[in-house]
Each structure stands twice: as structure tokens, then as C-alpha cells.
Design an enzyme around this catalytic site. Structure first.
Site, PDB file in Angstrom:
ATOM      1  N   ASP A  68       0.878  -1.177   0.000  1.00 42.46           N
ATOM      2  CA  ASP A  68       0.000   0.000   0.000  1.00 42.46           C
ATOM      3  C   ASP A  68       0.912   1.222   0.000  1.00 42.46           C
ATOM      4  O   ASP A  68       1.484   1.561   1.031  1.00 42.46           O
ATOM      5  CB  ASP A  68      -0.897  -0.003   1.247  1.00 42.46           C
ATOM      6  CG  ASP A  68      -1.769   1.260   1.345  1.00 42.46           C
ATOM      7  OD1 ASP A  68      -1.655   2.142   0.458  1.00 42.46           O
ATOM      8  OD2 ASP A  68      -2.545   1.365   2.307  1.00 42.46           O
ATOM      9  N   ASN A 123       0.608   4.365   0.149  1.00 44.04           N
ATOM     10  CA  ASN A 123       0.327   5.366   1.184  1.00 44.04           C
ATOM     11  C   ASN A 123       1.121   6.653   0.927  1.00 44.04           C
ATOM     12  O   ASN A 123       1.980   7.051   1.711  1.00 44.04           O
ATOM     13  CB  ASN A 123       0.654   4.778   2.564  1.00 44.04           C
ATOM     14  CG  ASN A 123       0.122   5.654   3.691  1.00 44.04           C
ATOM     15  OD1 ASN A 123      -0.985   6.166   3.614  1.00 44.04           O
ATOM     16  ND2 ASN A 123       0.906   5.848   4.720  1.00 44.04           N
ATOM     17  N   LEU A 159     -12.142   3.864  -3.272  1.00 39.13           N
ATOM     18  CA  LEU A 159     -12.819   5.071  -3.753  1.00 39.13           C
ATOM     19  C   LEU A 159     -13.542   5.802  -2.629  1.00 39.13           C
ATOM     20  O   LEU A 159     -14.565   6.446  -2.848  1.00 39.13           O
ATOM     21  CB  LEU A 159     -13.833   4.680  -4.846  1.00 39.13           C
ATOM     22  CG  LEU A 159     -13.297   3.816  -5.998  1.00 39.13           C
ATOM     23  CD1 LEU A 159     -14.434   3.240  -6.828  1.00 39.13           C
ATOM     24  CD2 LEU A 159     -12.353   4.630  -6.880  1.00 39.13           C
ATOM     25  N   ASP A 189     -14.175  10.907  10.985  1.00 40.08           N
ATOM     26  CA  ASP A 189     -12.743  11.056  10.717  1.00 40.08           C
ATOM     27  C   ASP A 189     -12.311   9.874   9.849  1.00 40.08           C
ATOM     28  O   ASP A 189     -12.442   8.728  10.261  1.00 40.08           O
ATOM     29  CB  ASP A 189     -11.989  11.064  12.057  1.00 40.08           C
ATOM     30  CG  ASP A 189     -10.478  11.130  11.897  1.00 40.08           C
ATOM     31  OD1 ASP A 189      -9.996  11.345  10.763  1.00 40.08           O
ATOM     32  OD2 ASP A 189      -9.767  10.967  12.907  1.00 40.08           O
ATOM     33  N   THR A 215      -9.323   9.022   8.942  1.00 46.25           N
ATOM     34  CA  THR A 215      -7.972   8.524   9.227  1.00 46.25           C
ATOM     35  C   THR A 215      -8.010   7.030   9.555  1.00 46.25           C
ATOM     36  O   THR A 215      -8.769   6.595  10.410  1.00 46.25           O
ATOM     37  CB  THR A 215      -7.352   9.284  10.426  1.00 46.25           C
ATOM     38  OG1 THR A 215      -7.503  10.675  10.204  1.00 46.25           O
ATOM     39  CG2 THR A 215      -5.881   8.963  10.583  1.00 46.25           C
ATOM     40  N   GLY A 216      -7.173   6.262   8.874  1.00 48.99           N
ATOM     41  CA  GLY A 216      -7.061   4.833   9.180  1.00 48.99           C
ATOM     42  C   GLY A 216      -8.044   3.943   8.444  1.00 48.99           C
ATOM     43  O   GLY A 216      -7.971   2.716   8.556  1.00 48.99           O
ATOM     44  N   ALA A 217      -8.972   4.526   7.679  1.00 49.55           N
ATOM     45  CA  ALA A 217      -9.971   3.697   6.983  1.00 49.55           C
ATOM     46  C   ALA A 217      -9.304   2.750   5.987  1.00 49.55           C
ATOM     47  O   ALA A 217      -9.648   1.564   5.907  1.00 49.55           O
ATOM     48  CB  ALA A 217     -10.994   4.582   6.276  1.00 49.55           C
ATOM     49  N   GLY A 218      -8.329   3.261   5.243  1.00 56.29           N
ATOM     50  CA  GLY A 218      -7.616   2.420   4.278  1.00 56.29           C
ATOM     51  C   GLY A 218      -6.820   1.319   4.962  1.00 56.29           C
ATOM     52  O   GLY A 218      -6.726   0.197   4.457  1.00 56.29           O
ATOM     53  N   ASP A 219      -6.271   1.626   6.137  1.00 60.89           N
ATOM     54  CA  ASP A 219      -5.496   0.627   6.884  1.00 60.89           C
ATOM     55  C   ASP A 219      -6.415  -0.460   7.446  1.00 60.89           C
ATOM     56  O   ASP A 219      -6.047  -1.639   7.474  1.00 60.89           O
ATOM     57  CB  ASP A 219      -4.726   1.305   8.026  1.00 60.89           C
ATOM     58  CG  ASP A 219      -3.802   2.408   7.515  1.00 60.89           C
ATOM     59  OD1 ASP A 219      -3.295   2.264   6.387  1.00 60.89           O
ATOM     60  OD2 ASP A 219      -3.606   3.411   8.229  1.00 60.89           O
TER      61      ASP A 219
END
Length: 333
Positions: free
Chosen positions: A173, A175, A237, A262, A264-268
Site C-alpha cells: 500500500d 500510502n 474510492l 474522521d 484517518t485509518g480507513a484504508g489501513d
């Protein structure tokens, strides 16, 4: 949890890279200069992924370097408290743990200011790698921030090589954090320099546009990032879900309607959920029906993470994810 030993390492995900502290303003919608106070939030995408795997009941270890300071010791303790093996963590007594000041401005854009010159994670050397731990990995996950400077870049490449030699599935990823790179051109070049080695790559829509130079997330643009060496390419997306591409099929999975607070961290959380399932059954990569189910689960984990503040505190456990999946299917019924 201390260390992973021998036979119990079946299904181990090893995540490599940076762990740092994000300082987030106590009031949202202000610039960093306007903020009057900050809360400290542990972060760093590879560390978030490790904790996401562990919170979903998986076996996970983190490999990286922290400063031998109060913040570094705190971060190592957070890994252990969340059930992540920290035997791959080393400490540098000459450099500090990385810090990032992050704010979501009133216009919705994130503003970053990094304190890393150099930070401990950038100084990880090949000699400091816990190769025994890396050799136990069924999945080896990493980003691109560890490619920016030596000696960490060489350590990153060595860790990838060892993981691949011992049969691990390589998960990447990128990032993208442009402020950390010397230039956009260098970021693009280095991010793509290790593209061909990965089995699974996940990019966001913004990263897709950056890497291809095209303002589009259409399939033909995404396929510019496809390599015959890949088993799965994913494009997230945001609230529109995610696209998936394999050698034999491709499609899109919708996200879940939630009240976002928030992102933050959704992709992780998404990546952690994916790796947690794939580590025990790679055959899902050849079965579109099962892969779609898995990606719905990953989307659910990503969506839940956006409903609370901070990355690590909001990463879901398996029952929270299943609850969202069930309530969504009830609404469809």
C-alpha cells in the site's frame, strides 16, 4: 503478547515500516497554526494495519524502528496491548520517534507537518532486521515511506527479498505522503520501483491519479498499474467503495452508508481486514464470488473506522464488522 514462535506462526502477517505519533488539534476545522491544543494519536500506516489484523483476531507482527524515548516506548507498548508481536521493533538512542501534526481544515483538506530529520524509523538498517520473524511471514505488508532514504530503504528491500524467498505473499500500500519526498517525480519513480515484486497492491483514487498522471479512476486507467506478476490490484474510492482487478475478472464493491467523523485509518482497516482473511486462504484470489464477500467485509471495516476519531481507537473487531454487514443485508432484504 511477546513473540511469535515456531509452529504458532501459521497465518502470520508481518507489517513493515513506520510507526509514529500524530498530533491532532483538539478543535476540528482549523489550520495547524490556529490550533490551540493537540491530542496525541498513535499512527503510521503499517502499524495501523498490524493492529487492524490483530483486532480482527489475526496473528500479526510489526517490524520497524522507534526512538529510545518516551514516545517510542509508548508506541511499542500500544502494539503489545493490541496483541501485535513487537519482537521486530528496535530502538535508536540517537534519534527521536517520528511526529506528525495533522489537521482537517475547514475546506476538508488534510494538512500535514512532519518532524523527521532524521527520525528513528528512517535509520533502520539491514543488520537490525529480525529475519527469523520475517521468514515466518505468510503475508509481508509494507508501504513506500520506508523507501525515501537510506539506510531504511536498503532494509526495506532486504526484508522484501527475504519474505519473498520464504514464500510470503507480498502486500503493498504505497500510502503516498508527498511532503516527505524530495519531489513528486522522485515519489512516483520510487513508488513504482518495487511495483513488480508485489502480489497484492492497494491504491486510493488519489494515488491512482498521481501514479498514472490521469484525472480518472476508469478501468483502463487503473489497468495501467496492472502487472502480470500481480494477483490482485485494488483501488479504494472512499465512500464509493472499491474496485478490484485480477487476471481473470474485475468489478466494483459498494461501500456502506455511515456517519463519517474522521477518515484517518480507513484504508489501513480495509487492508488489515483483507490480509486477515487472505493469510489463511489465498485461493479466494481466484474465486470472484468469495473475493467479493471478502471485499465487502474489508469495506465494512473501513467504513466503521470513519465513524470515530483517530485510527487505532476506531479499528473494528470482527463482531462490529459482522454487525454492519448483517444490518446492511437486512435493509436489502
Amino acid at each position: 503478547m511477546g513473540t511469535v514462535n515456531g509452529d504458532s506462526a501459521a497465518g502470520l502477517v508481518v507489517s513493515f515500516g513506520e510507526m509514529l505519533i500524530d498530533f491532532v488539534p483538539t478543535v476540528s476545522g482549523v489550520s495547524l497554526a490556529e490550533a490551540t491544543g493537540f491530542l496525541k494519536a498513535p499512527g503510521g500506516a503499517p502499524a495501523n494495519v498490524a493492529i487492524a489484523v490483530a483486532r480482527l483476531g489475526g496473528l500479526c507482527a510489526f517490524v520497524g524502528k522507534l526512538g529510545d524515548d518516551g514516545f517510542g516506548r509508548m508506541l511499542a507498548a500500544i502494539l503489545r496491548e493490541n496483541g501485535v508481536d513487537d519482537s521486530g521493533v528496535t530502538f535508536d538512542n540517537g534519534a527521536r520517534t517520528a511526529l506528525a501534526f495533522v489537521t482537517l481544515r475547514a475546506d476538508g483538506e488534510r494538512e500535514f507537518m512532519f518532524y523527521r530529520n532524521p527520525s528513528a524509523d528512517m535509520l533502520l538498517t539491514e543488520a537490525e532486521l529480525n529475519l527469523d520473524l520475517i521468514r515466518k511471514a505468510a503475508v509481508f505488508h509494507y508501504g513506500s515511506i520506508s523507501l525515501i532514504t537510506e539506510p531504511c530503504r536498503s532494509a526495506h528491500l532486504k526484508a522484501m527479498e527475504v519474505a519473498k524467498e520464504t514464500g510470503a505473499l507480498l502486500s503493498y500500500d504505497p500510502n503516498l505522503r508527498l511532503p516527505l519526498w524530495p519531489s513528486a517525480a522522485e515519489a512516483r519513480k520510487q513508488i513504482l520501483s518495487i511495483w513488480d515484486q508485489a502480489d497484492i497492491i492497494k491504491v486510493s483514487d488519489v494515488e491512482l491519479e498521481f501514479l498514472t498522471g490521469q484525472d480518472s479512476v476508469e478501468d483502463e486507467v487503473a489497468m495501467q498499474l496492472w502487472r502480470p506478476t500481480l494477483k490482485l490490484l485494488l483501488v479504494t474510492l472512499g465512500e464509493k467503495g472499491c474496485k478490484y482487478y485480477t487476471e481473470d475478472f474485475h468489478g466494483i464493491i459498494d461501500s456502506f452508508a455511515v456517519k463519517q467523523i474522521d477518515t484517518t485509518g480507513a484504508g489501513d482497516a480495509f487492508v488489515g481486514a483483507l490480509l486477515r482473511r487472505i493469510v489463511h486462504d489465498q485461493s479466494v484470489l481466484q474465486d470472484e464470488k468469495r473475493l467479493r464477500e471478502l471485499l465487502r467485509f474489508a469495506n465494512a471495516c473501513g467504513a466503521i473506522t470513519t465513524t470515530k476519531k483517530g485510527a487505532i481507537p476506531s479499528l473494528p473487531n470482527a463482531s462490529e464488522a459482522m454487525q454492519l454487514l448483517e444490518s446492511a443485508s437486512d435493509m436489502l432484504a
